[in-house]
Design an enzyme around this catalytic site. Structure first.
Site, mmCIF file in Angstrom:
data_model
loop_
_atom_site.group_PDB
_atom_site.id
_atom_site.type_symbol
_atom_site.label_atom_id
_atom_site.label_comp_id
_atom_site.label_asym_id
_atom_site.label_seq_id
_atom_site.Cartn_x
_atom_site.Cartn_y
_atom_site.Cartn_z
ATOM 1 N N THR A 165 56.673 46.373 53.226
ATOM 2 C CA THR A 165 56.089 47.272 52.229
ATOM 3 C C THR A 165 55.132 48.270 52.871
ATOM 4 O OG1 THR A 165 56.227 45.477 50.620
ATOM 5 C CG2 THR A 165 54.785 47.302 50.061
ATOM 6 N N VAL A 190 40.894 45.461 54.161
ATOM 7 C CA VAL A 190 40.084 45.063 52.998
ATOM 8 C C VAL A 190 40.207 46.144 51.924
ATOM 9 C CG1 VAL A 190 37.783 44.471 52.139
ATOM 10 C CG2 VAL A 190 38.406 43.916 54.501
ATOM 11 N N GLY A 224 42.821 47.397 50.349
ATOM 12 C CA GLY A 224 43.995 48.281 50.328
ATOM 13 C C GLY A 224 43.609 49.717 50.624
ATOM 14 N N ILE A 230 41.125 51.441 49.384
ATOM 15 C CA ILE A 230 39.705 51.768 49.165
ATOM 16 C C ILE A 230 38.996 51.956 50.507
ATOM 17 C CG2 ILE A 230 37.508 50.973 48.182
ATOM 18 C CD1 ILE A 230 39.081 49.080 46.404
ATOM 19 N N GLY A 262 55.287 44.640 44.988
ATOM 20 C CA GLY A 262 54.900 44.677 46.402
ATOM 21 C C GLY A 262 53.422 44.402 46.634
ATOM 22 N N ASP A 289 43.725 34.954 50.769
ATOM 23 C CA ASP A 289 43.716 36.376 51.113
ATOM 24 C C ASP A 289 42.313 36.963 50.876
ATOM 25 O OD1 ASP A 289 45.241 39.019 51.570
ATOM 26 O OD2 ASP A 289 44.262 39.336 49.640
ATOM 27 N N LYS A 334 39.326 38.559 53.607
ATOM 28 C CA LYS A 334 38.614 39.831 53.423
ATOM 29 C C LYS A 334 37.101 39.593 53.394
ATOM 30 C CE LYS A 334 42.691 41.667 51.145
ATOM 31 N NZ LYS A 334 43.439 41.712 49.889
HETATM 32 N N1 HSE Z 1 48.307 40.448 48.627
HETATM 33 C C1 HSE Z 1 47.202 41.323 48.757
HETATM 34 C C2 HSE Z 1 46.617 41.570 47.371
HETATM 35 C C3 HSE Z 1 47.637 42.599 49.404
HETATM 36 O O1 HSE Z 1 47.249 41.252 46.383
HETATM 37 O O2 HSE Z 1 45.495 42.078 47.293
HETATM 38 C C4 HSE Z 1 46.518 43.495 49.832
HETATM 39 O O3 HSE Z 1 45.718 42.891 50.796
#
Ligand code: HSE
Length: 405
Positions: free
Chosen positions: A10, A127, A129, A131, A182, A196, A200
């Site tokens: 992705t 961290v 995405g 931003i 995605g 996840d 971060k």
């Molecule tokens: N899987 C992560 C989320 C992707 O949903 O935030 C971005 O780090």
């Protein structure tokens, strides 16, 4: 300048797309240099992809290509991403990444390798995405003592919680949509169990306070225990449940860091963050609270941050960036359950008088369809260990931290 991409999932395919579709503006941002994709590393075959001539399954094609000086690592996971990144940095190539697992787990070693070879290791996309948070935290807020950070750091779980709260959608259905869009990790348990977000938190804490924080130091709880009953009580209390990563400065030698569901009251800037959006609130002594908000996952938002790092590397071929941190230690992250005080939401099979006999100051909550033997309430501030002592012997259904952000 030639750029290689490792991992054509992705994010990697988004990086190629952004570089190609924005070829008109990129030279204006790099001081005149164009970016050209030289190799795409992936073990899968993409026979119908227009870039088919650029694909390789052999990492050495990138390592040994002297003209490729910048590499985007969008493979995810620790191995082989760590080995590849280390070899590239040692060879003096700059690496940019969206791989938060790798930065959180092995970032210190990779940053040290980059330091030694004069290359850059940049990770703005790791961290939040799309931003901007790494540079603002390190540069724009550099004059502050950072007192704490709280963030909605996982788009998938925020999307699931929003769908459950606003559309009464089931957990599984919402997760399926997040995967189709995605947002989710390859293994979505990393999202729903909080791992996840934990990675971060590690990156933010390491950057904010200068010492490496490892994922196993951050107590982590996901959203799988959250029910629509909890959502309803909290709604009546004027708040929402969010998966939050929280970091608190205690001293230069001690911080607290944890990931968990948390009650956020509607007055907070974090309460209105919905769907796949993320928000990171940074509390500085001089600036007060600042909030960074935007799309926390997805192909093009994440690619936006990766390509920004590539542009930075292309622009500053001779200048080393200074994002980094030093070694951590085992006792650097304290047991927050013992040290940090906050109010808690509690739902239990008990009577109000039983609760009043144990807690000095509680606010009872109600919901439609509340069974007569069920109570829900918000406690006064206390440590989590103290809470558990007080609840000993009570038939507790759920407890959730209440945040003061
Ligand atoms: N899987 C992560 C989320 C992707 O949903 O935030 C971005 O780090």
């Amino acid at each position: 300048m030639k750029v290689a991409v490792m991992g054509y999932g992705t994010v990697g395919s988004g990086v190629v797309e952004v570089i190609e579709h924005h070829s008109d503006i990129i030279p204006k941002r790099t001081g005149g240099k164009t970016l050209e994709i030289s190799h795409i590393l992936d073990l899968r075959d993409f026979p119908n992809d227009p870039h088919r001539d650029l694909f390789t399954k052999d990492f050495n094609d990138i390592l040994n290509d002297e003209e490729t000086k910048i590499v985007a690592e969008t493979m995810g996971g620790i191995n082989p991403a760590f080995d590849f990144t280390m070899k590239l940095l040692k060879a003096g190539k700059s690496v940019v990444t969206s791989n938060k697992e790798l930065v959180a787990q092995r970032g210190l070693e990779l940053l040290q390798a980059a330091e030694e070879s004069g290359a850059n290791y940049l990770f703005e996309a790791s961290v939040g995405g799309g931003i901007p948070i790494i540079r603002p935290l390190c540069q724009c807020l550099a004059a502050n003592y950072i007192e704490g950070i709280a963030g909605i750091l996982n788009g998938t779980t925020n999307f699931i919680l929003t769908m459950m709260i606003e559309q009464g959608m089931s957990f599984d259905e919402a997760l399926k949509i997040a995967q189709e869009k995605g947002y989710a990790e390859k293994d979505p348990t990393a999202d729903v169990e909080g791992h996840d977000a934990c990675r971060k938190v590690c990156i933010l804490a390491s950057l904010a306070f200068g010492k490496h924080v490892y994922p196993n130091q951050v107590e982590t709880e996901g959203i799988t225990n959250i029910s629509l009953e909890d959502v309803s009580y909290i709604e009546n209390a004027g708040g929402v449940i969010k998966l939050l990563g929280q970091i608190k400065y205690i001293s230069d030698d001690e911080i607290a860091a944890f990931v968990s569901p948390a009650v956020v009251y509607n007055g907070s800037q974090l309460a209105s963050v919905k769907d796949v959006f993320n928000s990171i609130l940074v509390r500085g002594d001089a600036v007060g609270d600042v909030c960074f908000y935007g799309p926390g996952a997805g192909k093009l938002p994440t690619a936006s941050a990766v390509v920004a790092d590539i542009i930075d590397c292309a622009k500053h071929t001779d200048r080393k960036k200074i994002f980094g941190w030093g070694p951590g230690s085992e006792d650097y992250v304290v047991d927050y359950k013992e040290r940090i005080e906050m109010p808690f939401y509690v739902r239990a099979k008990a009577s109000p008088s039983e609760i009043n006999s144990r807690f000095a100051d509680v606010k009872f909550l109600s919901r439609k369809g509340q069974p007569s033997d069920e109570v829900a309430f918000i406690t006064d501030i206390m440590t989590e260990n103290k809470l558990n002592e007080k609840l000993d012997g009570i038939n507790v259904i759920n407890t959730i931290k209440v945040t003061n952000y």
